[in-house]
Write a protein that holds these residues in place. Structure first.
Motif, PDB file in Angstrom:
ATOM      1  N   ARG A  54       0.819  -1.205   0.000  1.00  0.00           N
ATOM      2  CA  ARG A  54       0.000   0.000   0.000  1.00  0.00           C
ATOM      3  C   ARG A  54       0.857   1.261   0.000  1.00  0.00           C
ATOM      4  O   ARG A  54       0.553   2.228  -0.691  1.00  0.00           O
ATOM      5  N   LEU A  57       2.158   1.836  -3.417  1.00  0.00           N
ATOM      6  CA  LEU A  57       1.052   2.221  -4.304  1.00  0.00           C
ATOM      7  C   LEU A  57       0.665   3.684  -4.090  1.00  0.00           C
ATOM      8  O   LEU A  57       0.440   4.430  -5.058  1.00  0.00           O
ATOM      9  N   MET A  58       0.640   4.113  -2.835  1.00  0.00           N
ATOM     10  CA  MET A  58       0.290   5.509  -2.546  1.00  0.00           C
ATOM     11  C   MET A  58       1.381   6.446  -3.069  1.00  0.00           C
ATOM     12  O   MET A  58       1.081   7.542  -3.546  1.00  0.00           O
ATOM     13  N   GLY A  61       0.738   6.855  -6.515  1.00  0.00           N
ATOM     14  CA  GLY A  61      -0.436   7.715  -6.672  1.00  0.00           C
ATOM     15  C   GLY A  61      -0.081   9.189  -6.704  1.00  0.00           C
ATOM     16  O   GLY A  61      -0.779   9.992  -7.334  1.00  0.00           O
ATOM     17  N   LEU A  97      -4.920   1.270  -7.544  1.00  0.00           N
ATOM     18  CA  LEU A  97      -5.319   2.434  -6.735  1.00  0.00           C
ATOM     19  C   LEU A  97      -6.064   3.433  -7.606  1.00  0.00           C
ATOM     20  O   LEU A  97      -5.615   3.773  -8.708  1.00  0.00           O
ATOM     21  N   LEU A  99      -7.742   7.219  -6.933  1.00  0.00           N
ATOM     22  CA  LEU A  99      -7.886   8.281  -5.935  1.00  0.00           C
ATOM     23  C   LEU A  99      -9.195   9.039  -6.152  1.00  0.00           C
ATOM     24  O   LEU A  99      -9.790   8.970  -7.232  1.00  0.00           O
ATOM     25  N   PRO A 157      -9.245   7.093  -1.008  1.00  0.00           N
ATOM     26  CA  PRO A 157      -8.655   6.203  -2.020  1.00  0.00           C
ATOM     27  C   PRO A 157      -9.379   4.862  -2.034  1.00  0.00           C
ATOM     28  O   PRO A 157      -9.869   4.406  -1.014  1.00  0.00           O
ATOM     29  N   ILE A 159      -8.675   0.866  -3.219  1.00  0.00           N
ATOM     30  CA  ILE A 159      -7.647  -0.101  -3.641  1.00  0.00           C
ATOM     31  C   ILE A 159      -8.311  -1.458  -3.777  1.00  0.00           C
ATOM     32  O   ILE A 159      -9.096  -1.865  -2.907  1.00  0.00           O
TER      33      ILE A 159
END
Ligand code: 1HN
Length: 349
Positions: A54, A57-58, A61, A97, A99, A157, A159
């Motif tokens: 995570r 992934l963020m 993002g 992901l 947003l 977000p 996921i």
């Protein structure tokens, strides 16, 4: 020495060397590796911690938009299958992901996909213009060659895990894909329409104009609230199966078979303190921990399981699951394809 006497030790390697440029090779040197008595998976057992994935992934993002990326996804690649984009030799897994305010543009392809929601609530996947509004641990299908786009109209977000049959389509060399000129498909039905028509053991009355999805695969949303309630009901009355715990497969209401032509999906619940007997099956499986804690012993290798972790059990690897607290898992595999080809086998111990 008679130079005409065959000397295999020296002559065979020479024969091989001379044949090779002609694209000819001796089967007898490789036969035992090709036709093995039992499956020898090229894949490794592996687990991805959700919290770790995570974070990456963020970070992605913040650097690339869903629209720019087309799909902002981190591939869960099996370390024994480098540069393959595969989690198992036949299946792909990724974490996507999206947003708040983002859209993932509309496209379609011959690969079949499923989404299993891990975080967030209120984003949608639209299939041929019908939205499925997604909540944690919902299963949403995008079967092959159906238009699909995603959008996040919530304020958090979203996921989810993407599961696709990419390696199978690559193997058959049958990949086709196209983009819709518009970002999103025009709305064709209100959200939840297919679930209302096909998801409750009902279907449009024969001959009525209410049938609208492809007849062979009408349903594409399997909400957590519904499948979890079924598992709880089972667990309240049945003894768990010694090898599986309480297990339910998601089905296609059109034929009672697996959810897509290549991919089967199921959920299982192990009561707190329960340990399964070892079982092996030919369908290498990708599991997601929905809730609870426990341990997966995969061919003797132990993995501690935490919520929303993803792990791979390769073909024919012995799996023993141990539930510390009540453990709920989602799993998908190529069992649908294997069963059609007469290849699926399982062995309980
Ligand atoms: C795809 O279409 C999606 O629609 C996600 O969200 C991941 C990976 C490879 C090919 C197509 C999606 C994908 C994908």
């Amino acid at each position: 020495m008679d130079t005409n006497t065959p000397n295999p030790t020296a002559d065979l390697p020479r024969l091989y060397a001379e044949m090779a440029p002609h694209n000819l090779f001796p089967l007898w040197e490789v036969l035992h590796g090709l036709v093995t008595p039992t499956p020898r998976s090229a894949a490794a057992p592996v687990l991805w911690r959700y919290a770790e994935a995570r974070d990456f992934l963020m970070r992605a993002g913040a650097l690339i938009s869903a629209e720019q990326a087309e799909r902002r996804v981190l591939i869960l690649e099996n370390p024994q299958l480098p540069a393959s984009s595969c989690a198992t030799p036949s299946l792909y897994a990724g974490l996507q992901l999206i947003l708040p305010g983002e859209v993932a543009p509309c496209h379609r392809h011959t690969q079949c996909a499923l989404r299993f929601v891990l975080e967030g609530s209120g984003a949608f996947t639209a299939l041929d213009g019908e939205k499925a509004v997604m909540r944690p641990f919902d299963l949403v299908l995008t079967p092959n060659w159906q238009w699909h786009d995603h959008g996040n109209t919530s304020d958090a977000p979203m996921i989810w895990l993407d599961g696709l049959d990419i390696p199978m389509v690559r193997f058959f060399e049958t990949s086709f894909a196209e983009r819709l000129p518009d970002m999103a498909h025009a709305e064709t039905a209100p959200p939840g329409d297919s679930l209302a028509r096909y998801g409750r053991n009902l279907r449009p009355f024969a001959g009525s104009p209410a049938a609208r999805r492809p007849a062979s695969l009408p349903l594409f949303h399997y909400p957590f609230a519904e499948w979890r309630a079924s598992l709880s009901a089972l667990a309240a009355h049945d003894a768990p199966d010694p090898h599986l715990g309480h297990a339910l497969e998601f089905t296609n209401p059109a034929d009672g078979g697996p959810v897509m032509p290549t991919i089967a999906a199921h959920v299982r619940l192990l009561p707190a303190g329960f340990t399964t007997r070892p079982r092996q099956a030919t369908d290498g499986t990708i599991f997601v921990v929905v809730s609870g804690r426990g341990t997966a012993r995969i061919q003797g290798q132990e993995f501690a399981l935490m919520e929303r972790d993803t792990f791979v059990v390769p073909s024919w690897h012995l799996l023993e699951l141990q539930a510390e607290s009540e453990l709920v898992l989602f799993g998908y595999s190529d069992r649908a394809a294997q069963a059609k080809l007469g290849l699926f086998r399982e062995q309980a111990h």
